[in-house]
Motif scaffolding. Structure first.
Motif, short mmCIF file in Angstrom:
data_model
loop_
_atom_site.label_atom_id
_atom_site.label_comp_id
_atom_site.label_asym_id
_atom_site.label_seq_id
_atom_site.Cartn_x
_atom_site.Cartn_y
_atom_site.Cartn_z
N VAL A 16 65.36 26.71 17.76
CA VAL A 16 65.02 26.73 19.17
C VAL A 16 66.09 27.47 19.96
O VAL A 16 67.15 27.81 19.44
CB VAL A 16 64.84 25.30 19.72
N GLY A 17 65.80 27.71 21.21
CA GLY A 17 66.75 28.40 22.08
C GLY A 17 66.00 29.14 23.18
O GLY A 17 64.78 29.30 23.12
N SER A 18 66.72 29.56 24.17
CA SER A 18 66.10 30.31 25.26
C SER A 18 65.60 31.65 24.74
O SER A 18 65.91 32.08 23.63
CB SER A 18 67.11 30.53 26.39
N TYR A 19 64.83 32.33 25.57
CA TYR A 19 64.21 33.60 25.20
C TYR A 19 65.26 34.66 24.82
O TYR A 19 66.29 34.79 25.46
CB TYR A 19 63.35 34.07 26.37
N ALA B 77 56.70 29.79 20.21
CA ALA B 77 56.53 30.84 21.23
C ALA B 77 57.26 30.44 22.49
O ALA B 77 57.55 29.28 22.74
CB ALA B 77 55.05 31.05 21.52
N GLY B 78 57.51 31.42 23.31
CA GLY B 78 58.15 31.19 24.60
C GLY B 78 58.74 32.49 25.09
O GLY B 78 59.71 32.98 24.54
N THR B 79 58.14 33.10 26.10
CA THR B 79 58.62 34.40 26.56
C THR B 79 58.76 34.39 28.07
O THR B 79 58.28 33.49 28.75
CB THR B 79 57.64 35.51 26.16
N ASP B 80 59.43 35.42 28.55
CA ASP B 80 59.55 35.60 29.99
C ASP B 80 58.59 36.67 30.50
O ASP B 80 58.77 37.20 31.58
CB ASP B 80 60.99 36.02 30.34
N THR B 81 57.59 36.99 29.70
CA THR B 81 56.65 38.02 30.13
C THR B 81 55.81 37.51 31.29
O THR B 81 55.41 36.35 31.31
CB THR B 81 55.72 38.42 28.96
N PRO B 82 55.53 38.36 32.28
CA PRO B 82 54.73 37.92 33.42
C PRO B 82 53.29 37.67 33.02
O PRO B 82 52.75 38.31 32.12
CB PRO B 82 54.83 39.11 34.39
N ILE B 83 52.67 36.71 33.69
CA ILE B 83 51.27 36.39 33.44
C ILE B 83 50.58 36.19 34.78
O ILE B 83 51.23 36.01 35.81
CB ILE B 83 51.13 35.11 32.59
N PRO B 84 49.24 36.22 34.81
CA PRO B 84 48.53 35.99 36.06
C PRO B 84 48.90 34.64 36.67
O PRO B 84 49.15 33.66 35.95
CB PRO B 84 47.06 36.02 35.64
N ARG B 85 48.92 34.60 37.96
CA ARG B 85 49.37 33.40 38.68
C ARG B 85 48.57 32.16 38.31
O ARG B 85 49.12 31.06 38.19
CB ARG B 85 49.27 33.67 40.18
N ASP B 86 47.26 32.33 38.09
CA ASP B 86 46.42 31.17 37.81
C ASP B 86 46.64 30.61 36.40
O ASP B 86 46.08 29.57 36.06
CB ASP B 86 44.93 31.52 38.01
N ILE C 11 69.98 25.38 17.35
CA ILE C 11 69.91 25.96 18.69
C ILE C 11 70.67 27.27 18.68
O ILE C 11 71.86 27.31 18.35
CB ILE C 11 70.50 25.01 19.75
N VAL C 12 69.99 28.36 19.03
CA VAL C 12 70.60 29.68 18.99
C VAL C 12 71.01 30.09 20.41
O VAL C 12 70.19 30.06 21.33
CB VAL C 12 69.63 30.73 18.41
N VAL C 13 72.28 30.46 20.56
CA VAL C 13 72.79 30.98 21.84
C VAL C 13 73.51 32.30 21.57
O VAL C 13 73.86 32.60 20.44
CB VAL C 13 73.74 29.97 22.53
N ASN C 14 73.72 33.10 22.62
CA ASN C 14 74.55 34.30 22.52
C ASN C 14 75.90 33.98 23.15
O ASN C 14 76.46 32.92 22.90
CB ASN C 14 73.87 35.48 23.20
#
Length: 489
Positions: free
Chosen positions: A100-103, A148-157, A182-185
């Motif tokens: 696990v870890g942030s994007y 999964a878990g990304t910072d890609t934009p998606i439609p508001r709804d 847990i992976v960090v930089n």
């Protein structure tokens, strides 16, 4: 690939349990593995998705997809090859590791190193749903789970669906595993917060997890820079101490350097990775891989059943009633479809066309999330509809619990103090009952029944405990139980 066989056998059982009464076969379906009559039920996927470098993917990309097609299961080529080995006896137990870890912290890079595989990695690569990779060679009974878990934009709804889906994925990953990596930089405040929330989640769920922090210093090349970062971030910020692991391979003894620290009463082990191919990487990367794999390979006390898909389905079924507003009397549950490689709502398990007749689902507006994206106050079905938040403190002689419970009248909540836990339950009235034909614009305060069990790290004396209400908080003080002794002369 021994670790894959229990998963595939679990799929057989799930499929067999949902098998229709007739022996109907869908011979034109590209989803079915060719099966003789009275034989096992194993799914094979369309050719295109089978190119995945992961061994198994459960495409939980949208929680709202349960209205229609649900979550399909994709088998990678290695898994399809393992189908032919199902008759071979396999040890059904092993170690399950959640990475696990942030994007964009390098989870796929780490899996490549640990599993000796070639997962794509980089800013444009996004993991799908629950992605499972089995260890190779001497690590065959280890399973790695990536989410999964990304910072890609998606439609508001679709924002609410994305948040709920990613929270569910995180909770599934933590529930299934014995070890968390847990992976960090380079350490950021967001990483510190993320680690803290993972530790709190492990505490509140009363789950005994082993935690490894991987400091993936992907841009650091020199030994001098690595030593400086270790001193400033690992030793100073975590309070970690250097440790040595003795590792013997082919009668050759090696010293593996790592660090250990303690937070929230949980021991953390820290391993260092740096930029591959450079001076620092030649010193740290190999020994960190060997150290982590040695821990996982020798973790006999942490082995559990590897039938992770069945385990996952059972866990999801404890969450669904709290995630959706369901006006139907039938309880929300998921199962394997009787013919397709999909996890679907029980009501849809026999449908031929999963796109038709969507089942009406609406996410609960009461869902809350912590800083790491985990649900707040969502426990199992036995824990009521929500859980209050609390702080827990310890001194040499006492345990102090502060529980936030505003909006309760006398008698609407109950506290039970046991030697090793504090149990609080009750019911908060729906505020709308006081209004006439209200229109809801926002509803974030949880209402209805709740129950929470707070595990204690030492025994307390219930007879010497107290609890009092003060401006929306329960303040509970428990005196530690003294060890009893009796002397005979």
């Amino acid at each position: 690939m021994a670790a894959l066989r229990p998963i595939l056998k679990g799929l057989e059982k799930l499929r067999g349990a949902n098998k229709p009464s007739c022996d109907k076969q869908e011979t034109n379906s590209t989803y079915l593995y060719p099966i003789p009559k009275e034989s096992s039920y194993i799914y094979e996927n369309p050719p295109e998705p089978s190119d995945t470098p992961y061994d198994i993917i459960i495409r939980i990309n949208s929680i709202n997809a349960l209205q229609t097609t649900g979550w399909d299961i994709i088998l990678g080529q290695n898994t399809k090859d393992a189908i032919s080995e199902l008759s071979t006896p396999a040890d059904n137990h092993g170690v399950i590791v959640s990475v696990v870890g942030s994007y964009n912290r390098g989870k796929s890079f780490l899996l490549n190193q640990l599993c000796n595989i070639e997962l794509p990695n980089g800013n444009l690569i996004h993991t799908e749903g629950i992605s499972i990779t089995a260890g190779r060679d001497l690590a065959e009974n280890i399973i790695f789970i990536d989410t999964a878990g990304t910072d890609t934009p998606i439609p508001r709804d679709k924002l609410d669906d994305k948040k709920a889906t990613e929270a569910l994925l995180r909770e599934i990953a933590l529930y299934l595993c014995s070890y968390i990596i847990i992976v960090v930089n380079r350490l950021r405040a967001t990483d510190q917060s993320y680690i803290q929330q993972v530790l709190k989640h492990c505490e509140s769920s009363n789950s005994n997890k082993n935690i490894i922090i991987v400091h993936n210093l992907m841009d650091v090349q020199t030994i001098e820079d690595v030593n400086k970062i270790i001193k400033e971030e690992v030793e100073y910020l975590f309070g970690a101490k250097l440790d040595i692991m003795k590792l013997q391979v082919n009668n050759i003894s090696n010293d593996i350097k790592f660090f250990h620290s303690k937070q929230n009463g949980i021991t953390l082990r820290h391993f260092i990775f740096t930029k591959h191919g450079f001076e620092a990487g030649k010193i740290w990367n190999r020994q960190s891989i060997d150290g982590i794999m040695n821990i996982l390979q020798t973790a006999q006390d942490c082995r559990r059943d590897l039938d992770v898909i069945n385990e996952m389905i059972n866990f999801v079924n404890t969450k669904l009633p709290q995630l959706f507003i369901d006006n139907n009397t039938q309880k929300l549950q998921v199962q394997m479809h009787i013919r397709k490689p999909h996890i679907v709502l029980t009501q849809r398990r026999e449908l031929e066309d999963l796109e038709q007749n969507p089942y009406p689902l609406k996410l609960s507006p009461k869902l809350l999330y912590d800083d790491a994206g985990y649900f707040i106050g969502i426990g199992s079905q036995d824990n009521g509809q929500w859980q209050p938040i609390y702080n827990l403190y310890e001194t040499d002689e006492k345990i102090y619990a502060i529980v936030e419970l505003a909006g309760f009248k006398k008698g609407e909540s109950r506290i039970e103090i046991l030697e090793e836990a504090i149990i609080i339950d009750g019911c908060r009235d729906d505020f709308k009952k006081l209004l006439i034909n209200p229109r809801t614009h926002q509803e974030k305060i949880p209402m209805g029944k709740f129950k929470i069990e707070i595990p204690l790290k030492c025994r307390v004396d219930p007879d010497k405990s107290s609890a009092e209400r003060d401006e929306g908080f329960w303040k509970i003080i428990c005196e530690k139980k003294k060890a009893a002794t009796k002397i005979f002369e």
